[in-house]
Design an enzyme around this catalytic site. Structure first.
Site, mmCIF file in Angstrom:
data_model
loop_
_atom_site.group_PDB
_atom_site.id
_atom_site.type_symbol
_atom_site.label_atom_id
_atom_site.label_comp_id
_atom_site.label_asym_id
_atom_site.label_seq_id
_atom_site.Cartn_x
_atom_site.Cartn_y
_atom_site.Cartn_z
ATOM 1 N N SER A 64 0.779 -1.286 -0.081
ATOM 2 C CA SER A 64 0.261 -0.076 0.040
ATOM 3 C C SER A 64 0.834 0.611 0.543
ATOM 4 C CB SER A 64 -1.209 -0.092 1.027
ATOM 5 O OG SER A 64 -1.585 -1.026 1.173
ATOM 6 N N LYS A 67 0.565 3.876 -2.914
ATOM 7 C CA LYS A 67 -0.993 4.454 -3.489
ATOM 8 C C LYS A 67 -0.550 5.284 -3.653
ATOM 9 C CE LYS A 67 -3.610 1.077 -1.064
ATOM 10 N NZ LYS A 67 -4.967 0.525 0.728
ATOM 11 N N TYR A 191 -3.484 -3.482 -10.685
ATOM 12 C CA TYR A 191 -3.318 -2.860 -8.644
ATOM 13 C C TYR A 191 -2.393 -4.274 -8.093
ATOM 14 C CZ TYR A 191 -3.858 -1.748 -4.372
ATOM 15 O OH TYR A 191 -4.212 -1.581 -2.889
ATOM 16 N N TYR A 243 -4.862 4.572 8.023
ATOM 17 C CA TYR A 243 -6.182 4.327 7.960
ATOM 18 C C TYR A 243 -7.108 4.398 9.454
ATOM 19 C CZ TYR A 243 -3.712 1.219 4.806
ATOM 20 O OH TYR A 243 -3.407 0.578 4.358
ATOM 21 N N VAL A 261 1.510 -3.640 4.292
ATOM 22 C CA VAL A 261 1.067 -4.176 5.287
ATOM 23 C C VAL A 261 2.409 -5.217 5.279
ATOM 24 C CG1 VAL A 261 -1.755 -5.000 4.697
ATOM 25 C CG2 VAL A 261 -0.375 -5.679 3.549
#
Length: 425
Positions: A64, A67, A191, A243, A261
């Site tokens: 992530s 992103k 992705y 988050y 992660v």
């Protein structure tokens, strides 16, 4: 002298290594096999100096952390208006893989959760490109950001695709809402490849420092991301990058950040540095346990919190130097330095407005030691030069770094800009 910074970072690594709480991301088979004891931290300054300690050259998949960088590519390729039409920028307060969309619009809440990141990936190149074109665009951009050629980890890609049911569900929701227009399975494959690019903490520190450096890669000097895009990305990272732990992060660390992660955490402090930490065990939010601890320690020890009070405007200008010729006419030389933003420019304007122009023959402004100048600072300084010239003073600005850019004659009036350094003496 040997810099004490590597020793300091090693001290931080040693202090945080004893915490073995948290768990690996075992819902992805390949990540479940990671070595949980790995820990490394790297800092990159905006001029490309990298300080590191621990496992900073161990490769892991970016996950992530990709992103924010792909969000930047989506904005550059499809335009901010189009991206905002499809992806909101509000903190969701939910987990990163929440199956939810914004009420009324059907948009993902922000580009840092999976729904928004999948939509961002679909907008890379031009929104109508193929899976291979999007992945190639991402991989080339990430390689430029890191300063070396990066690759997709095919084993991790296959491992993630075997359990990508939730992301496939999100993509189908986005397709039903008209947020993405391509085949959902194709978008999720692209992705997932984006998330499966191998990086090191050293790579990520340089990538983060590019954001801190207004989109210019610190070592190559190449502009990769537009400064206005960087501002958008960092703003969203600050409020949404960690988050549902974003509030705690902002108050304790205070650096725009993103986690992944596989155990990575990055931070980008505008105008100062980029940082990266790697440690695979995750907390209940999906953030690296030790990574968060390291960042909290760095912020507390070194004053890196975004809300720390600084006064850069006070050091922008030296005391004016005054010379008087045989006829009694004065020449005032003003030397500026550092990074010049609005408040620094205001300080210069205030000093110039207090000059007695009655017997002032010449004003010389030296920009040789100015590193960067914001657009508003340029406009303010040019207008100041024009106004002093209107009072009958000869104004010369020495701008060897061409910070003022292509200033029009109308804007300058009778003031003159030269691209040579000011002669000594």
């Amino acid at each position: 002298m040997r810099s004490p910074l590597p020793d300091y970072l090693l001290e931080v690594v040693d202090a945080c290594a004893s915490d073995r709480s948290g768990a690996l991301a075992d819902y992805i088979p390949d990540l479940a096999r990671a070595d949980p004891e790995r820990l490394g931290v790297a800092l990159s300054t905006i001029d490309g100096e990298v300080y590191a300690a621990g496992d900073v050259d161990v490769e892991f998949t970016i996950q992530s952390i990709s992103k924010p960088f792909v969000y930047a590519l989506a904005i550059q390729d499809s335009g901010l208006d189009e991206v905002l039409r499809r992806i909101s920028v509000e903190p969701s307060g939910n987990a990163f893989n929440e199956l939810s969309l914004e009420a009324g619009t059907g948009r993902p809440y922000n580009p840092m959760i999976n729904a928004g990141a999948i939509a961002s990936h679909a907008l890379v190149v031009d929104g109508l490109s193929s899976e291979d074109e999007r992945v190639e665009r991402v991989l080339e951009a990430f390689s430029e950001l890191a300063g070396r050629e990066l690759h997709v980890n095919e084993a991790v890609f296959e491992s993630e695709m075997s359990t990508a049911h939730r992301n496939l569900g999100i993509a189908h929701m986005l397709r039903a809402q008209g947020i993405i227009e391509d085949d959902p399975e194709e978008i999720v494959r692209g992705y997932t490849r984006q998330c499966s690019i191998d990086v090191t903490a050293r790579d990520l520190a340089l990538m983060s420092a590019t954001l801190a450096n207004s989109g210019r890669q610190p070592q190559s000097g190449r502009r990769i991301i537009d400064p206005r895009v960087v501002r958008q990305v960092l703003s969203v990272m600050l409020s949404c990058g960690m988050y549902d732990a974003a509030g705690d992060w902002i108050t304790t660390v205070g650096i725009p950040a993103k986690s992944g992660v596989s155990g990575g955490v990055i931070g980008a402090l505008p105008g100062q540095l980029g940082l990266a930490v790697f440690s695979p065990r995750l907390d209940e939010h999906g953030n690296s346990v030790r990574g968060v601890q390291v960042c909290e320690r760095l912020s507390a020890d070194t004053g890196l919190h975004l809300m720390e009070s600084v006064q850069p405007a006070r050091s922008i200008m030296s005391a004016p130097e005054v010379d008087i010729d045989g006829d009694g006419a004065r020449t005032v030389t003003v030397r500026l330095r550092g990074s010049m933003l609005f408040t620094g420019a205001e300080r210069v304007l205030r000093a110039l407005s207090q000059l007695d122009t009655g017997d002032l023959g010449s004003l010389v402004v030296d920009l040789e030691d100015v590193f960067t100048m914001s657009d508003v600072a340029v406009r303010m300084l040019v207008e100041a030069g024009r106004r002093v010239a209107l009072d009958g003073v000869s104004v010369t600005v020495h701008d060897p770094g061409e910070l003022l850019g292509d200033v029009s004659a109308d804007a300058l009036g009778a003031a003159v800009v030269v691209d040579e350094p000011l002669a000594a003496g």
